[in-house]
Each structure stands twice: as C-alpha cells, then as structure tokens.
Scaffold this motif. Structure first.
Motif: not given
Length: 370
Positions: A302-312
């Motif tokens: 949840a802390h990843a700067p890139d939101p791509s995983q959260a978006f996926a």
C-alpha cells in the motif's frame, strides 16, 4: 457545544507547514487539541432522532464512527463533519461535534476551505455515490489531487436513495430503476479507480456491516496527513436491497472477498486456498495456492509510490462480486495542501510583512459616491 469551539484553538500555520513534510511523525491529528476527559460513544450522540429507513446500512456506519472517535481523544469542538445532500448527508445532525449540512456535491469544496484555514481541526466529509460522483465529481477529484487534510467517507449503495430509487453513477450496466425502466446504459464509476487516478494518497474500501474492519480502516484514515477516501459499501434495503450480499453471506463471502493487508501475501478463500498473482501485463489473476510457488503470490504494498499495483487491484472488482478487494489500497505520504499553503503564507509574511487588509481594500483606484 461549548463556547471554546471553532474560535477556541490556535491557528497552527507557519512553521508547521512544509517543514513538517519530511517529518514522518506528523499525522493529520498532530495539531488537533486533545481532551483530558475520558470519552465514550455516548458523548458523540446528539439529542436528534436518527431518521433513516429501518434496516438502512447508515445506522451501522454511524454507530461505528461514534464508537471509534473516543479512541482519538480529541476535543469534540475540534471535530467537524461536512456533508452534501442525500441520505448519508444527515450524518452531521447525529454527531455531537461541529457540523455543516452543505449543498449538493459541494461538501469537499467547503471542507477544503475549512481544513486549509484551520489545521487544528479534524475535518470529515460524509457523502454518497450520487452526491460525490455525479454533481460533486469535479470537487471530489480536485480535493484528492490537492491532498487536502480531510477524510471523505463515501457511502456507496449504487442507487439514489433520498430521491426514491433512481440509478446512480455506480449502478451497474443494465440496472432497472425508476429512471431507467429499460436498464441503465451508463458504464458505472469505480470509486477506488477514480480516486487512484486522481492521485489519492489514501484510498480504501470497507463494508457497513463489518464493524471491526470498518473501524480499522477509519483509524488509519484519521491519522493520515492528507486526503483519505474511504468507500463504504452500504446497503439500501428499500431501493437496492441485497446489492452486496455476496460480501456478507457467510457461505460465500470468504471466497469472494480479498482482504488487503500491507506487507502480506494476498491470500483469501475460506481455507486460504486462493491467491493473487501478478501477470506480465501488470494485472492480477486468481490462482490456487497449491498450484503455484509461494514466490509467485503477490504481496500487497500500500506504500508503493507508484499506484499501478493499487489500480490493478481496484480493477479486480466486478459487478458480480466474483472477487472484491477490501482494505487500504494505497497509503503514501506526500505534502498536503494545507501544509504547502501554510508555508507559502509564512514565506509571504516574512518577505512583505503581515499586511493590512483595510489598507489593501482602500488602495488603488477607488471611488466615493455621495
């Protein structure tokens, strides 16, 4: 409320602005005055009769919020709930704090002004899928991108309840309602995807009937410095009853609900037999734990700067609730609007002096009419 209310606390601007961005210890509540009195759920109840339809999910959310707030230990005079228009927007009447029942869709805009000028307040927005995503969509996305220090509770029941059952921006394609008797032709919004696309720094989803999970998300949201959006699946038992039954039915919920925990493998199922694996294209697929190497199972970040995983993860959801993630999708630290504003104002005062409003209004070209 006492006369020590909105005028009673310090301003807290200036040196607490941008200079605090790199201080990881600062939270949204750092400048909010604490109470030395023990609080209970009863302290946050008003003398107003709670008037929602019997069985409405709003009752569960209200009870969860009222029982959670005493944990924060904040002065009630420094907590504010701002709402728009809709069933959910009756919320401020039932909270023994300051409140503002505003106008349709504009709660984020009003709350932005309040939170930006008063960092000593804990500001909450209560809205619905119609209020926030239709007439209020523009205000919502700009509050998210600015990262204003406020908490947005978006009650999503996939219907217009207050106006008696028209389809809403989150109603599924083909939804038959009073305003779409032949079925809705609109593709629905995914509130989580929308919030992530607007660069939301805290984006989460929970369910009205799961008080433990709901309150755990609220705790994290309350401490987050910046905008926190919490989508709450909320049942409207009059106009859209059973919309979220697969997530509540004890017989199937564990097999369709994907509970997200930061730093943990994304495993679910009644016996933990299912998991998520990232595909080469960046999306997720459901796999059987027994069929894959443990290293292939995705770990939630949840802390990843890139939101791509959260978006996926947000795209994993479907109208049929075959697999629905709940929990915190994204939780990152970036400068909040009020921090930046406070630092900018302080810089201007240092460079130009405190200023004189009366002199400013009387300067330049003026006319006197006798």
């Amino acid at each position: 409320m006492s006369e020590n209310g909105l005028n009673g606390a310090s301003n807290g601007n200036g040196s607490n602005g941008v200079n605090g961005v790199n201080g990881e210890g600062r939270t949204a509540l750092s400048l909010v005055p604490k109470t030395d009195q023990k609080q209970t759920m009863k302290d946050f109840k008003t003398d107003q009769e709670v008037r929602w339809c019997p069985g409405c999910g709003d009752y569960a959310i209200l009870a969860a919020v009222q029982s959670f707030l005493p944990e924060l230990g904040l002065r009630r005079e420094n907590i504010t709930f701002v709402s728009g228009i809709g069933c959910s927007s009756r919320f401020p009447y039932y909270m023994n704090t300051y409140g503002f029942h505003s106008i349709h869709g504009r709660a984020p805009a009003i709350a932005t002004g309040l939170a930006s000028s008063r960092p000593d307040l804990s500001v909450w927005v209560v809205t619905g899928d119609g209020d926030a995503l239709s007439i209020g969509g523009n205000h919502l996305i700009h509050a998210l991108r600015r990262n204003v220090n406020l908490k947005i509770l978006l009650f999503n029941n996939r219907i217009y309840g207050l106006t008696k059952g028209q389809y809403s921006p989150t109603s599924e394609l083909g939804k038959i309602t009073k305003s779409t008797p032949m079925g809705s032709l609109d593709a629905p919004f995914n509130p989580i995807s929308l919030a992530l696309g607007a660069e939301g720094s805290f984006v989460a989803r929970t369910i009205d009937s799961d008080r433990k999970h709901l309150q755990s998300v609220l705790r994290e949201a309350a401490q987050h410095q910046g905008t926190a959006l919490v989508e709450i699946y909320q049942n409207c038992n009059i106009f859209n009853d059973g919309a979220f039954d697969p997530l509540k039915d004890a017989g199937v919920r564990d097999d369709v609900t994907v509970r997200l925990e930061h730093g943990q493998p994304i495993v679910f199922g009644a016996e933990g037999q299912k998991a998520l694996r990232r595909t080469p294209t960046g999306s997720f697929e459901v796999v059987n734990v027994a069929d894959v190497d443990p290293s292939e199972i995705a770990v939630h970040d949840a802390h990843a700067p890139d939101p791509s995983q959260a978006f996926a993860l947000s795209r994993l959801d479907s109208p049929a609730f075959e697999h629905t993630p709940i929990g915190i999708f994204r939780q990152v630290r970036r400068p909040s609007y009020d921090e930046l504003l406070g630092d900018q104002v302080e810089g201007a005062v240092r460079a130009q002096g405190k200023g004189d409003l009366a002199a400013l209004l009387g300067s330049g070209d003026t006319w006197r009419i006798d």
